[in-house]
Write a protein that holds these residues in place. Structure first.
Motif, PDB file in Angstrom:
ATOM      1  N   LEU A 267       8.959  15.436 -22.223  1.00 32.05           N
ATOM      2  CA  LEU A 267       7.857  15.168 -23.133  1.00 32.05           C
ATOM      3  C   LEU A 267       8.150  13.902 -23.916  1.00 32.05           C
ATOM      4  O   LEU A 267       9.161  13.269 -23.733  1.00 32.05           O
ATOM      5  CB  LEU A 267       7.672  16.363 -24.073  1.00 32.05           C
ATOM      6  N   ASP A 271       6.646  10.338 -21.234  1.00 31.89           N
ATOM      7  CA  ASP A 271       5.626  11.029 -20.450  1.00 31.89           C
ATOM      8  C   ASP A 271       4.316  10.248 -20.566  1.00 31.89           C
ATOM      9  O   ASP A 271       3.583  10.385 -21.539  1.00 31.89           O
ATOM     10  CB  ASP A 271       5.462  12.462 -20.975  1.00 31.89           C
ATOM     11  N   SER A 273       1.643  10.657 -19.166  1.00 25.92           N
ATOM     12  CA  SER A 273       0.421  11.464 -19.106  1.00 25.92           C
ATOM     13  C   SER A 273      -0.097  11.771 -20.507  1.00 25.92           C
ATOM     14  O   SER A 273      -1.225  12.226 -20.675  1.00 25.92           O
ATOM     15  CB  SER A 273       0.682  12.774 -18.353  1.00 25.92           C
ATOM     16  N   VAL A 274       0.733  11.512 -21.526  1.00 21.30           N
ATOM     17  CA  VAL A 274       0.360  11.741 -22.922  1.00 21.30           C
ATOM     18  C   VAL A 274       0.090  10.396 -23.574  1.00 21.30           C
ATOM     19  O   VAL A 274       0.938   9.512 -23.557  1.00 21.30           O
ATOM     20  CB  VAL A 274       1.493  12.466 -23.684  1.00 21.30           C
ATOM     21  N   SER A 276      -0.033   7.325 -26.023  1.00 25.25           N
ATOM     22  CA  SER A 276       0.826   6.875 -27.111  1.00 25.25           C
ATOM     23  C   SER A 276       0.065   6.950 -28.431  1.00 25.25           C
ATOM     24  O   SER A 276      -1.157   6.839 -28.468  1.00 25.25           O
ATOM     25  CB  SER A 276       1.284   5.434 -26.850  1.00 25.25           C
ATOM     26  N   GLU A 277       0.820   7.103 -29.518  1.00 25.41           N
ATOM     27  CA  GLU A 277       0.206   7.149 -30.849  1.00 25.41           C
ATOM     28  C   GLU A 277      -0.008   5.756 -31.428  1.00 25.41           C
ATOM     29  O   GLU A 277      -0.605   5.598 -32.479  1.00 25.41           O
ATOM     30  CB  GLU A 277       1.101   7.954 -31.801  1.00 25.41           C
ATOM     31  N   HIS A 311      -2.032  12.772 -12.281  1.00 30.44           N
ATOM     32  CA  HIS A 311      -2.093  14.073 -12.934  1.00 30.44           C
ATOM     33  C   HIS A 311      -2.038  15.234 -11.936  1.00 30.44           C
ATOM     34  O   HIS A 311      -1.902  16.395 -12.356  1.00 30.44           O
ATOM     35  CB  HIS A 311      -3.354  14.179 -13.794  1.00 30.44           C
ATOM     36  N   GLN A 388      -4.085   4.820 -21.753  1.00 36.76           N
ATOM     37  CA  GLN A 388      -3.152   5.760 -22.373  1.00 36.76           C
ATOM     38  C   GLN A 388      -2.484   5.178 -23.623  1.00 36.76           C
ATOM     39  O   GLN A 388      -1.544   5.764 -24.153  1.00 36.76           O
ATOM     40  CB  GLN A 388      -2.072   6.174 -21.359  1.00 36.76           C
TER      41      GLN A 388
END
Length: 396
Positions: A267, A271, A273-274, A276-277, A311, A388
């Motif tokens: 995680l 990752d 697939s998540v 970024s902030e 995904h 992303q």
């Protein structure tokens, strides 16, 4: 030039780094332009190419700060306190740190170091403790040179204001004595360079004497450049770049290795697939903000093709690991060779497109490390990374 306090991760992966390097510009400087050479290359990103585990950041502030300080509208201590808080808020102080500064930015760096070491805030203390090396490019440690810089770069400042920058009050002596004492106490290494050419054919701004912070084991090093060009090595073979890299390598040798948990976690930032902030705008918003809205239809189609395939791979498959490696390589090359030196430098669209092709697509297509890649695959990855929130196409 800077417009307000800024702090940015320019190149290098924060999640995989063991050493942070912060670049601080000087009077009339800029977080990017100060460190960009005559070829348009933002040279700090060379360090990411050459050294494993480093992460490059730039700090920016209103570059008229010292003129305002001279007019008693702002103190150096206030600006240093603000920058220290901003740095720790961006995670600085959690691992070893190096500060590289130009001209009067060195005074700001010394005041930040002193403020952190003397503060009661544990995060500030950690930043002071983690600072391992400070590199001064033409920083004046004596008042006469300080006034010379102001005269050369912002002549509009009145003679009365320039006198306020002299050492009559003992401020600079106090600042430098405090820095030297703390450097010894903390085991901080100090490197200093000074120019040998006159600036604007008028004056040698920072001489050998002025550039000497008086620290144990520090011998100022002469550079064949003027006050502005001294911090802009033309190539990786330039003396200043080789010297800076050598000292960074010594710090790296003493850095704790990244933990297995950091390297292997499924995680977090690794990752892809998540999202970024860092920048939560959509792909369409980013392209519009960059003046590239005409690309959206094709870009969205390409990133969707990559996303559908990516995904389906699951979290811990060999195929997903390969895709993560490709995404990491694309992100790294884009940030190092396109975003910093081209997009942030305001290069025309033709130069940006050429850099994407020559510095991202062509090398990755030619490499056999990640299997056979095509132009389309890399473009898909680029736009997927944009969606992303790992990269952007406009200046910060």
């Amino acid at each position: 030039m800077s417009d307000g306090l800024q702090f940015e991760n320019v190149c290098g992966r924060k999640d995989a780094a063991v050493l942070d390097i912060v670049f601080i510009h000087g009077l009339t400087g800029d977080p990017k332009e100060t460190w960009t050479n005559s070829d348009g290359t933002f040279w700090p990103c060379w360090l990411v190419d050459d050294l494993s585990g480093v992460c490059i950041h730039t700090a920016g502030y209103p570059s008229s700060v010292f003129a305002k300080w001279a007019k008693k509208e702002m103190t150096l201590h206030e600006r240093a306190s603000s920058l220290a808080e901003y740095m720790v808020s961006h995670g600085m102080g959690k691992r070893p740190l190096i500060i590289i500064c130009h001209s009067l930015g060195g005074l700001l760096a010394k005041e930040v170091f002193r403020a952190c070491c003397e503060a009661q805030d544990e995060d500030w203390n950690a930043l002071g403790d983690q600072l391992k090396l400070v590199v001064f490019f033409a920083t004046p440690h004596k008042g006469a040179a300080l006034a010379a810089i102001v005269k050369a770069l912002i002549p509009r400042v009145s003679s009365t204001s320039i006198e306020a920058l002299s050492n009559d009050t003992g401020f600079l002596t106090n600042l430098n004595n405090g820095y030297r004492d703390l450097a010894v106490k903390k085991g901080l290494t100090t490197i200093a360079y000074y120019e040998k050419y006159k600036t604007k054919d008028a004056a040698l701004v920072v001489s050998e004497e002025s550039s000497d912070p008086g620290c144990t084991k520090t011998r100022p090093i002469p550079v064949d450049a003027d006050h502005v060009a001294i911090c802009k090595p033309a190539s990786k073979d330039a003396m200043t770049y080789l010297s800076v890299r050598r000292h960074i390598e010594k710090v790296l040798a003493g850095c704790p290795a990244a933990s297995d948990d950091d390297q292997n976690s499924g995680l977090g930032p690794d990752d892809y697939s998540v999202p970024s902030e860092d920048d939560r705008r959509t792909l369409q918003e980013k392209l519009i903000d960059a003046g590239r809205e005409y690309e959206y239809a094709n870009a969205n189609n390409l990133q969707n093709r990559f996303a559908r395939r990516y995904h389906k791979l699951g979290l811990f498959t060999e195929a997903k690991t390969l895709h993560d490696t490709i995404l990491s390589a694309v992100e790294q090359r884009f940030l190092t060779h396109v975003y910093g030196p081209k997009i942030c430098a305001g290069a025309p669209e033709t130069e940006i497109a050429a850099a994407v092709q020559e510095q991202v697509i062509d090398p990755l297509c030619a490499s056999s490390e990640n299997g056979k890649l095509t132009n389309s695959t890399i473009l898909q990855a680029l736009y997927y990374l944009t969606e992303q929130c790992h990269i952007q196409w406009d200046k910060p």
